[in-house]
Enzyme design. Structure first.
Site, PDB file in Angstrom:
ATOM      1  N   ALA A 138      -7.547  12.135  -2.828  1.00 37.04           N
ATOM      2  CA  ALA A 138      -8.499  12.817  -1.922  1.00 37.04           C
ATOM      3  C   ALA A 138      -8.199  12.595  -0.612  1.00 37.04           C
ATOM      4  CB  ALA A 138      -9.773  12.934  -2.471  1.00 37.04           C
ATOM      5  N   LYS A 139      -8.780  13.301  -0.063  1.00 39.16           N
ATOM      6  CA  LYS A 139      -8.759  13.361   1.923  1.00 39.16           C
ATOM      7  C   LYS A 139     -10.093  13.719   2.519  1.00 39.16           C
ATOM      8  CE  LYS A 139      -6.564  11.138   4.686  1.00 39.16           C
ATOM      9  NZ  LYS A 139      -6.095   8.945   4.309  1.00 39.16           N
ATOM     10  N   GLY A 140      -9.986  13.936   3.116  1.00 35.06           N
ATOM     11  CA  GLY A 140     -12.117  14.782   3.625  1.00 35.06           C
ATOM     12  C   GLY A 140     -11.389  14.407   5.539  1.00 35.06           C
TER      13      GLY A 140
END
Ligand code: NAD
Length: 430
Positions: free
Chosen positions: A117-119
């Protein structure tokens, strides 16, 4: 190039970013190499979930500003989602999708029980006061809190965020869970609230473990080897320290102000002391001043690019004179340059493995938080060595068998592991 026939060019524009397109291109190439199931390939080319949130923040002048934040949860076949949170003015959804895909492939090739994931938040963090940054972090956390958690999605720091940011994230999430500490929701926290020993130097140490193993494979030795390091921040300075501790001669280092060369070897402890006082290497006296371009072209056994992406490309790939490149930074060697260097017999340890030390010790942090039992630093360094070298050896074996470069081998091993797990779990409902 569209990634699939059934894409809407407008609503699916987040799949058109250059970073994601590159990831998909190498995914497809690696997929062919391992004869990956076409249904798995179809699934692997899309993120599972893209969350976009508006983050209202009361600024110091009492006005309310609304920032846009993202969390892209790419794939959770192997375990909870994992990936950093970036605060930068250029953050947008296509970039976060690309970064989330890369985290998926990285965690898989490293053999971690984690998805990707990444934010990110589109904001220039250098223009925020501490209070504004805290308010932004707490509201961003609150907006995505139903989607994260120790068994769901575990963020970490990235560009523009740090251990303090993670402390605010952890506290906000914990307050929303009734006030009980939930350290396992993020990694990269300060040690006092459940962070891990050894996290700070993990990436630099991992780079050196990988460099040492690559040398071993090529019949070389770290002791006495000439090493050149681009970038003297977290990754580069610790890589210099650990390589020098093992008897390597660090003949050149650089930062944003340029490079410093000394053929007899630089004193790494002294360099660190200098940076502590002067905040950079600028005007370091005990070396010859060179440019970053000259530094990359120095004759040496190992070159460790630990600064920025795209440093070695088609323009300088023919001029590189090292035997091994270990990618401390993300993407410092372009795909086109990889092909040139590979033909010239220069060995590249790709970023997904070489700079995996950070996420590996993040994984250890999460494990320790869940157990509420903390290991000592030597234990962590040792466990890091085991995980990173196992990944390296698996990829090296694949490279030798299939006669491809290490970057392609890493991608192939990564999707092979994902493919097996996805086929075993099957499609829900079917
Ligand atoms: P950092 O900000 O601590 O250090 C970056 C260094 O690069 C600084 O010394 C800076 O002066 C130098 N630099 C900037 N522009 C330069 C230029 N044009 N030429 C030469 N040097 C230049 O960052 P970091 O944490 O050490 O990260 C470096 C790279 O490693 C990034 O690509 C990052 O994404 C990657 N990375 C870091 C980690 C980690 O745990 N820190 C983990 C994985 C990957």
């Amino acid at each position: 190039m569209p990634i699939s026939d059934n894409l809407n060019p407008h609503s699916d524009a987040h799949l058109n970013g250059p970073l994601f397109q590159n990831a998909v291109t190498s995914l497809r190439e690696a997929g062919k190499l391992i004869n990956c199931d076409p249904n798995i390939m179809e699934r692997l080319q899309r993120p599972r979930r893209c969350i976009t949130v508006s983050i209202p923040v009361r600024m110091d002048d009492q006005s309310v500003k609304v920032f846009t934040g993202y969390r892209v949860q790419y794939n959770a076949t192997l375990g909870p989602y994992k990936g950093g949170i970036r605060y930068h003015q250029n953050v947008d959804l296509p970039e976060v999708v690309g970064l989330a895909a890369l985290m998926t492939f990285k965690n898989s090739v490293l053999g971690l029980p984690l998805g990707g994931a990444k934010g990110g938040v589109c904001v220039d963090p250098t223009r925020l006061s501490r209070a504004e940054k805290q308010a932004l972090t707490r509201r961003y956390t609150s907006e995505i809190s139903q989607f994260v958690g120790p068994t769901k999605d575990i963020p970490a720091p990235d560009v523009g965020t740090d251990p303090q940011t993670m402390a605010w994230f952890m506290d906000t999430y914990s307050q929303e869970q009734g006030g009980f500490a939930q350290p396992g929701v993020v990694t990269g926290k300060p040690v006092e609230i459940g962070g891990s020993l050894g996290r700070n130097h993990a990436t630099g140490l991992g780079v050196v473990y990988v460099c040492e193993r690559a040398m071993e494979m090529l019949g070389m030795k770290m002791a006495g080897a000439r090493i050149v390091i681009q970038g003297f921040g977290n990754v580069g300075s610790f890589a210099a320290k650990f390589a020098s501790d093992r008897g390597a001669r660090i003949i050149a280092v650089s930062d944003v102000h340029g490079g410093y060369f000394n053929g007899d070897g630089l004193d790494v402890a002294e360099l660190n002391e200098y940076v502590k006082i002067h905040k950079s290497l600028k005007d370091y006296p005990k070396a010859q001043k060179i440019t970053n371009d000259q530094l990359l072209e120095l004759e040496c056994e190992a070159l460790l690019p630990c600064a920025l992406e795209g440093q070695i490309d088609v323009h300088n790939a023919e001029k590189i004179k090292c035997k091994i490149i270990v990618e401390g930074a993300n993407g410092p060697v372009t795909m086109a340059a990889t092909k040139i260097l590979d033909k010239r017999g220069i060995f590249i340890a790709p970023d997904v493995i070489a700079n995996g030390g950070g996420v590996i010790v993040s994984y250890f942090e999460w494990v320790q938080d869940i157990m509420s039992f903390f290991w000592d630093e030597a234990d962590i360094d040792n466990k890091l060595k085991g995980v990173i070298l196992k990944a390296f050896d698996t990829v090296y074996k694949f490279k030798q068998e299939k006669q491809v470069d290490m970057r392609m081998a890493a991608m192939a091993c990564s999707i092979q592991r994902l493919e097996r797990a996805m086929l075993l779990r099957g499609l829900y409902p079917r």
